[in-house]
Motif scaffolding. Sequence first.
Motif, short mmCIF file in Angstrom:
data_model
loop_
_atom_site.label_atom_id
_atom_site.label_comp_id
_atom_site.label_asym_id
_atom_site.label_seq_id
_atom_site.Cartn_x
_atom_site.Cartn_y
_atom_site.Cartn_z
N LEU A 88 -10.91 -11.61 7.95
CA LEU A 88 -9.96 -10.54 8.26
C LEU A 88 -9.60 -9.76 7.01
O LEU A 88 -9.51 -8.52 7.04
CB LEU A 88 -8.71 -11.12 8.91
N PHE A 89 -9.43 -10.46 5.91
CA PHE A 89 -9.12 -9.78 4.64
C PHE A 89 -10.25 -8.84 4.25
O PHE A 89 -10.02 -7.70 3.82
CB PHE A 89 -8.88 -10.80 3.53
N LEU A 90 -11.49 -9.29 4.39
CA LEU A 90 -12.63 -8.45 4.03
C LEU A 90 -12.69 -7.20 4.90
O LEU A 90 -13.00 -6.11 4.41
CB LEU A 90 -13.92 -9.26 4.13
N ARG A 91 -12.38 -7.35 6.18
CA ARG A 91 -12.35 -6.19 7.06
C ARG A 91 -11.20 -5.27 6.70
O ARG A 91 -11.33 -4.04 6.74
CB ARG A 91 -12.25 -6.65 8.51
N GLU A 131 1.06 -5.58 1.22
CA GLU A 131 2.42 -5.91 0.81
C GLU A 131 2.52 -7.28 0.13
O GLU A 131 3.24 -7.44 -0.86
CB GLU A 131 3.35 -5.90 2.03
N ASN A 132 1.79 -8.26 0.64
CA ASN A 132 1.97 -9.64 0.20
C ASN A 132 0.87 -10.19 -0.70
O ASN A 132 1.04 -11.24 -1.31
CB ASN A 132 2.08 -10.58 1.42
N GLY A 133 -0.27 -9.48 -0.76
CA GLY A 133 -1.42 -10.04 -1.44
C GLY A 133 -2.13 -11.05 -0.55
O GLY A 133 -1.58 -11.49 0.47
N TYR A 134 -3.33 -11.41 -0.93
CA TYR A 134 -4.10 -12.35 -0.11
C TYR A 134 -3.43 -13.71 -0.06
O TYR A 134 -3.23 -14.30 1.01
CB TYR A 134 -5.52 -12.48 -0.65
N LEU A 135 -3.08 -14.24 -1.23
CA LEU A 135 -2.53 -15.59 -1.28
C LEU A 135 -1.13 -15.65 -0.67
O LEU A 135 -0.73 -16.68 -0.14
CB LEU A 135 -2.49 -16.09 -2.72
N GLY A 136 -0.40 -14.54 -0.72
CA GLY A 136 0.95 -14.52 -0.17
C GLY A 136 1.00 -14.25 1.32
O GLY A 136 2.09 -14.18 1.90
N THR A 137 -0.15 -14.08 1.93
CA THR A 137 -0.22 -13.79 3.37
C THR A 137 -0.68 -15.03 4.12
O THR A 137 -1.73 -15.60 3.82
CB THR A 137 -1.21 -12.64 3.64
N VAL A 153 -14.12 -7.62 -4.06
CA VAL A 153 -13.21 -6.91 -4.96
C VAL A 153 -13.94 -6.53 -6.25
O VAL A 153 -13.80 -5.42 -6.77
CB VAL A 153 -11.97 -7.76 -5.26
N SER A 154 -14.75 -7.45 -6.78
CA SER A 154 -15.51 -7.16 -8.01
C SER A 154 -16.45 -5.98 -7.81
O SER A 154 -16.58 -5.12 -8.69
CB SER A 154 -16.31 -8.39 -8.44
N GLN A 155 -17.10 -5.90 -6.66
CA GLN A 155 -18.00 -4.79 -6.39
C GLN A 155 -17.25 -3.46 -6.36
O GLN A 155 -17.74 -2.45 -6.87
CB GLN A 155 -18.73 -5.01 -5.06
N LEU A 156 -16.04 -3.47 -5.78
CA LEU A 156 -15.24 -2.25 -5.75
C LEU A 156 -14.84 -1.84 -7.17
O LEU A 156 -14.90 -0.66 -7.52
CB LEU A 156 -13.99 -2.47 -4.89
N LEU A 157 -14.42 -2.80 -7.97
CA LEU A 157 -14.02 -2.50 -9.34
C LEU A 157 -15.20 -1.98 -10.15
O LEU A 157 -15.08 -0.99 -10.89
CB LEU A 157 -13.43 -3.75 -10.00
N GLN A 170 -3.94 -4.98 -6.32
CA GLN A 170 -3.26 -6.21 -5.99
C GLN A 170 -4.26 -7.36 -5.86
O GLN A 170 -4.04 -8.47 -6.36
CB GLN A 170 -2.48 -6.04 -4.68
N SER A 171 -5.38 -7.09 -5.22
CA SER A 171 -6.41 -8.11 -5.03
C SER A 171 -7.07 -8.46 -6.37
O SER A 171 -7.42 -9.62 -6.61
CB SER A 171 -7.46 -7.63 -4.03
#
Length: 208
Positions: free
Chosen positions: A60-63, A28-34, A131-135, A115-116
């Motif tokens: 926690l974000f990575l998990r 909902e908030n993005g990494y920086l907005g959390t 995130v780059s690996q997923l993309l 979002q990430s």
Amino acid sequence: MTGEPTMAGRKQFDPERALQAAVRVFWENGYLGTSIHDLESAMGVGRASIYSTYGDKEDLFLRALTSYVEQYGPPVREAFRIHADDSTLALRATFDAALARMSDTDLPAGCLIAQSASELLILGARPQEAVSQLLHGQLAIITAALETDRRSGRLAESADPNSLAAFLAGTIHSLSLLHRNGVGLDVLHRVAAHALSTLPTTTVASGT
């Protein structure tokens, strides 16, 4: 500060349930907005327990990102497995899966990965890499499918699988960002249909 009862060193909360709450907050908030406070409130877990169970906010974000992929990635992988010899069908199923997720009003708008990705250049090194690996992984799957179709003659010989894959992957992520910004599903479906219609196939594909 949000707290939780403890007993003889045993966790008095469900770590998986709390993790799913964290997924939703980041989505909902993005990494920086959390903030850690946001996570404490949503997870119902005190800061000390977050750190001891999951690590810091980045951990926690990575998990949470891994959990998100485990939940929403299978339909896409399955689409390319089932339609291994027809990238158009695989891509249509991929767009359909993304739009179905966006139509679920119980879920946050958009996509956690998209979002990430929009925050990529201002994330820390480890989230950037994840995130780059997923993309790149998504791009590789689409490119490989298009290359297979070109070799089999389903895709025009003049087609460039690399640029087509970048265009289609970019469109999928754009749909998520548009959805996050309030664009209606009817418009998103039309965008998806238009993107698929640009594939230079050598056979007539059915409509989306």
